[in-house]
Design an enzyme around this catalytic site. Structure first.
Site, PDB file in Angstrom:
ATOM      1  N   GLY A  46      85.094  64.234  73.369  1.00  0.00           N
ATOM      2  CA  GLY A  46      84.685  65.110  72.439  1.00  0.00           C
ATOM      3  C   GLY A  46      83.370  65.580  72.384  1.00  0.00           C
ATOM      4  O   GLY A  46      82.517  65.144  73.370  1.00  0.00           O
ATOM      5  N   ASN A  47      82.688  65.687  71.349  1.00  0.00           N
ATOM      6  CA  ASN A  47      81.299  65.981  71.271  1.00  0.00           C
ATOM      7  C   ASN A  47      80.769  65.857  69.698  1.00  0.00           C
ATOM      8  O   ASN A  47      81.374  65.432  68.877  1.00  0.00           O
ATOM      9  CB  ASN A  47      81.036  67.757  71.633  1.00  0.00           C
ATOM     10  CG  ASN A  47      82.005  68.603  70.710  1.00  0.00           C
ATOM     11  OD1 ASN A  47      81.460  68.644  69.443  1.00  0.00           O
ATOM     12  ND2 ASN A  47      83.089  69.188  70.989  1.00  0.00           N
ATOM     13  N   ARG A  48      79.357  65.953  69.821  1.00  0.00           N
ATOM     14  CA  ARG A  48      78.743  65.608  68.703  1.00  0.00           C
ATOM     15  C   ARG A  48      78.780  66.754  67.441  1.00  0.00           C
ATOM     16  O   ARG A  48      77.990  66.272  66.358  1.00  0.00           O
ATOM     17  CB  ARG A  48      77.426  65.051  68.816  1.00  0.00           C
ATOM     18  CG  ARG A  48      77.352  63.734  69.752  1.00  0.00           C
ATOM     19  CD  ARG A  48      76.017  63.383  70.203  1.00  0.00           C
ATOM     20  NE  ARG A  48      75.012  63.446  69.286  1.00  0.00           N
ATOM     21  CZ  ARG A  48      73.708  63.339  69.284  1.00  0.00           C
ATOM     22  NH1 ARG A  48      73.397  63.249  70.575  1.00  0.00           N
ATOM     23  NH2 ARG A  48      72.821  63.312  68.625  1.00  0.00           N
ATOM     24  N   SER A  49      79.385  67.655  67.453  1.00  0.00           N
ATOM     25  CA  SER A  49      79.087  68.476  66.325  1.00  0.00           C
ATOM     26  C   SER A  49      79.949  67.807  65.130  1.00  0.00           C
ATOM     27  O   SER A  49      81.127  67.156  65.053  1.00  0.00           O
ATOM     28  CB  SER A  49      80.346  69.758  66.790  1.00  0.00           C
ATOM     29  OG  SER A  49      80.309  70.655  65.494  1.00  0.00           O
TER      30      SER A  49
END
Ligand code: CTP
Ligand code: CA
Length: 232
Positions: free
Chosen positions: A33-36
C-alpha cells in the site's frame, strides 16, 4: 476554511475524481500500500459538488473521511478495480482528476495461503506492472475532456520537485498537473499542502501552503476556465 462565497461555475459539469491509495494483495492478510490519506481527493470532490458539479468519487483506501454531500462514491481497493471504475465513469465526464495514489506494481501472484515464517531466507516478492490509468485516459480522451494528474515528488540530487513535475506533465500529456513536494511531514497524512499547478500550455502557478480545500479551490478555478474555453 472556505470563507468566500463559492462560485457556481461547475453547475451541471460531470467530474470524476479518484482518491486514496490502492492496495495490492500479496496473501490473504497482507498487501502493498501507500500513505495516501484520501484527504486531497475528498476535498476536491466536496468543493466541486459545492460549486455545482455532478461528482463521481472513485475512492480507494482512505482514512475514515465523511462522504461529501451530493457526491456519488464508488469504493475500490486494488489498482485494477480503480482502473475499471474510472474507465466506467470517465466517458460521460467533462473532467477527470486523478488524485489517487495508484500502485505502479502488484505482486505477480496472489498467494492462496498466508506466507509462513519458515527457517532461512524468505522468498523474494516478484512484481508485475499495473496499467497507467492517467495515460489511458489521455489516450482515450473524449473531445475536449479536461484531464488532471497529481504528482508527489521528493526531488533528489539529480532534479528538483518542479523539474520532475514539468517532465512528468509532458510525459503524461494531461491538461494540468498538480505537483506536491513530499517528505518532511509534507503532503501525506497531513491537513495541508502546497506545490505548483502546471498547465500543458506552459503556465505555472505556485500554490501557497494552505488547506487541501484551498488547493482544491485553486485547481477548480483553472479547470473551470478550461471547461469554459472548450464550450466557448
Ligand atoms: N497514475 C495512474 N495510474 C498508475 C500510476 C499513476 O493513473 N498506475 C496517476 C496518478 O493518479 C497521478 C499521476 O498518474 O495522477 C502521476 O502519478 P505518479 O506516481 O506521480 O507518476 P508515475 O508515472 O507513476 O511516475 P513515478 O511513480 O515513477 O514517479
Ligand atoms: Ca507512480
Amino acid at each position: 476554511d472556505e470563507p468566500r462565497a463559492l462560485p457556481r461555475d461547475l453547475e451541471g459539469v460531470h467530474v470524476v475524481v479518484s482518491a486514496g491509495g490502492t492496495r495490492e494483495p500479496l496473501d490473504p492478510v497482507r498487501y502493498l500500500g501507500n500513505r495516501s490519506s484520501g484527504r486531497q481527493g475528498y476535498a476536491l470532490a466536496r468543493v466541486a459538488a459545492a460549486r455545482g458539479a455532478r461528482v463521481t468519487l472513485i475512492s480507494a483506501h482512505t482514512m475514515s473521511l465523511p462522504v461529501p454531500a451530493g457526491v456519488t462514491v464508488v469504493n475500490v481497493s486494488t489498482a485494477a478495480e480503480l482502473r475499471a471504475a474510472v474507465h466506467e465513469a470517465a466517458p460521460s465526464a467533462e473532467v477527470v482528476v486523478m488524485a489517487a495514489a495508484v500502485a505502479d506494481f502488484r505482486p505477480a501472484a496472489l498467494l492462496e495461503h498466508k506466507i509462513k515464517k519458515t527457517e532461512g531466507a524468505p522468498d523474494p516478492v516478484v512484481l508485475d506492472r499495473n496499467a497507467d490509468v492517467l495515460a489511458e485516459l489521455v489516450e482515450n480522451r473524449r473531445g475536449d475532456q479536461v484531464i488532471v494528474g497529481f504528482a508527489a515528488e521528493t526531488g533528489d540530487r539529480g532534479s528538483d520537485v518542479l523539474q520532475y513535475g514539468r517532465t512528468k506533465l509532458r510525459r503524461k500529456g494531461s491538461d494540468l498537473l498538480v505537483v506536491n513536494a513530499v517528505g518532511d511531514g509534507r503532503a501525506f497524512e497531513v491537513e495541508e499542502n502546497s506545490g505548483w499547478l502546471l498547465a500543458a500550455d506552459g503556465a505555472e502557478t505556485a500554490i501557497p501552503f494552505g488547506s487541501k480545500s484551498q488547493l482544491a479551490a485553486a485547481l477548480w478555478d483553472s479547470v473551470s476556465e478550461l471547461v469554459g474555453r472548450a464550450h466557448a
